[in-house]
Scaffold this motif. Sequence first.
Motif, PDB file in Angstrom:
ATOM      1  N   CYS A 158      -5.770  35.157 -11.779  1.00  0.00           N
ATOM      2  CA  CYS A 158      -4.457  35.660 -12.183  1.00  0.00           C
ATOM      3  C   CYS A 158      -3.383  34.885 -11.427  1.00  0.00           C
ATOM      4  O   CYS A 158      -3.651  34.287 -10.386  1.00  0.00           O
ATOM      5  CB  CYS A 158      -4.420  37.150 -11.854  1.00  0.00           C
ATOM      6  SG  CYS A 158      -2.808  37.872 -11.666  1.00  0.00           S
TER       7      CYS A 158
ATOM      8  N   GLU B  88      -5.928  44.745 -16.976  1.00  0.00           N
ATOM      9  CA  GLU B  88      -4.832  44.784 -15.986  1.00  0.00           C
ATOM     10  C   GLU B  88      -3.653  43.901 -16.398  1.00  0.00           C
ATOM     11  O   GLU B  88      -2.519  44.392 -16.499  1.00  0.00           O
ATOM     12  CB  GLU B  88      -5.369  44.419 -14.592  1.00  0.00           C
ATOM     13  CG  GLU B  88      -4.414  44.769 -13.465  1.00  0.00           C
ATOM     14  CD  GLU B  88      -3.435  43.675 -13.088  1.00  0.00           C
ATOM     15  OE1 GLU B  88      -2.457  43.962 -12.391  1.00  0.00           O
ATOM     16  OE2 GLU B  88      -3.641  42.507 -13.497  1.00  0.00           O
TER      17      GLU B  88
ATOM     18  N   HIS C  69      -8.411  40.999  -8.856  1.00  0.00           N
ATOM     19  CA  HIS C  69      -8.124  42.385  -9.273  1.00  0.00           C
ATOM     20  C   HIS C  69      -8.207  42.592 -10.775  1.00  0.00           C
ATOM     21  O   HIS C  69      -7.806  43.626 -11.271  1.00  0.00           O
ATOM     22  CB  HIS C  69      -6.738  42.790  -8.755  1.00  0.00           C
ATOM     23  CG  HIS C  69      -5.659  41.895  -9.275  1.00  0.00           C
ATOM     24  ND1 HIS C  69      -5.270  40.770  -8.611  1.00  0.00           N
ATOM     25  CD2 HIS C  69      -4.945  41.936 -10.415  1.00  0.00           C
ATOM     26  CE1 HIS C  69      -4.340  40.162  -9.320  1.00  0.00           C
ATOM     27  NE2 HIS C  69      -4.136  40.845 -10.422  1.00  0.00           N
ATOM     28  N   GLU C  70      -8.715  41.600 -11.502  1.00  0.00           N
ATOM     29  CA  GLU C  70      -8.882  41.782 -12.955  1.00  0.00           C
ATOM     30  C   GLU C  70     -10.378  41.714 -13.227  1.00  0.00           C
ATOM     31  O   GLU C  70     -10.994  40.666 -12.992  1.00  0.00           O
ATOM     32  CB  GLU C  70      -8.135  40.665 -13.699  1.00  0.00           C
ATOM     33  CG  GLU C  70      -6.648  40.692 -13.400  1.00  0.00           C
ATOM     34  CD  GLU C  70      -5.865  39.572 -14.070  1.00  0.00           C
ATOM     35  OE1 GLU C  70      -6.448  38.786 -14.839  1.00  0.00           O
ATOM     36  OE2 GLU C  70      -4.649  39.494 -13.825  1.00  0.00           O
TER      37      GLU C  70
HETATM   38 ZN   LIG Z   1      -3.265  40.154 -12.319  1.00  0.00          ZN
END
Ligand SMILES: [Zn+2]
Length: 338
Positions: A37, A146, A59-60
Motif C-alpha cells: 500500500c 481496506e 495492513h491489507e
Molecule cells: Zn492501505
Amino acid sequence: MLANIIIKPGTIELRDIKTPKPSHGEILVKIKAALTCGTDLKAFRRGHPMIPMPGVFGHEFSGVVAEVGKGVKGFKEGDEIMAVHTAPCLKCIYCKKRLYNLCDKIMDTKVLGAFAEYILLTEYIVKQNVLYKPKNLSFEEAAFLEPLSCVVHSMKSVDIKRGDNVLVIGAGPIGLLHLLLLKEKEAVVVISDKHKKKLKIAKELGADFIFKPEKTEAVMKKLANGIGFDYVFECTGRPEVWQASVNYVRRGGTVILFGGCKSGTKVTYDTGKLHYDEITLKGVFHFTPSDVKKAYKLLCKGRIGISRLISGSYPLNQLQKAFDKLARGVGIKYAIIP
Ligand SMILES: [Zn+2]
Ligand SMILES: [Zn+2]
C-alpha cells in the motif's frame, strides 16, 4: 511464525517471531494474501509516524481463521475471511458523534503485520470489521477491502452524478481505485500522473482522458466545458499538488484532499479564489464501519475488476523486492503470498 520486520526505511528482514495467541474476543488469522500500500511505501522510503520501526507492518490482507479466543461469536477455525486493521472504540466523543473514522483510538488500536504468516485481530475489529470471504472472490481481491473502504469514504463526501467532470491527480493505487468507482457512477474522468506506464494502466481501466500533470491546466480549458472540473481528487500527497488542485476546479466545485503529505508541510491558497469561486476543500481520512460494508458489497458484486491493480506477486521472503520496485515507480500494488 515468519514475519517481515521493517528495521528502518529501506531495510526489511524476514524473521521468525512468536505466533500470537488469541485472548478473549480475538481471532488469529492465517494470511492468504496481503497487498502493498502507499502508506507502506512511504514508510519504506522515508519512515512513517503511524508505522513504528523496527516493527511488523502491512495492513491489507485476507485469510483463514486459524484460532479463536474465548467469547468469539460468529467465527470459527477454517472460516475464510476478509478484514480491515482498525475499528472505532464506540465510546469516545467522536464515536458518539458518529464520526467513527475520527475516533480518538482508531490509530492507537490498529493492527499491523500482514506481511507475515499470521495476524492477530483484536476484539474491536472482530466485532465490527471482519467479514466472510465469498467463494467467488480470490484472496487477493478480498485483500482490497481496506484500501477500497478508504476510497468509498472519500467518494461519500461528494455527490457524484452521471456525466460530472472529474479530475483525479495521481494514478497510483488510490487514484486508480477512485477511477474505478467514478466510472461505476458514469462520471467523465480525467487522470493525470507523471509516469507514462501508470497512465496507460489508467486508460486500460477506463479513464476517459489521461494527461501528464504539466498539461492539466491546458486540458482543463478544453475539457470540462472550459470552466474547470466539478470535482478534483488529490491522490498524490504532495503539497505542491494540494496547492495546484484549486486551479483545476470550476466555481462552486470541490477539491477532495486524499493524499496525506509529509507531516508539518504547509500550503497557501489564494483567498479571493476560494471566496469568490466558492470552492470547497475537503480533507478525507480513513473509513467507518459502514464504509467497510459498502466496500465489501462492491467487492462481492465483482463488477469493478479490482484485481487489475495487482502488478505481480511475491512470497514473504521477497517483500523487499516488491518495495524496491514500487520505490522506482514500477507497478501499482503487489500481492504478498505466504
Ligand atoms: Zn492501505
Ligand atoms: Zn472512538
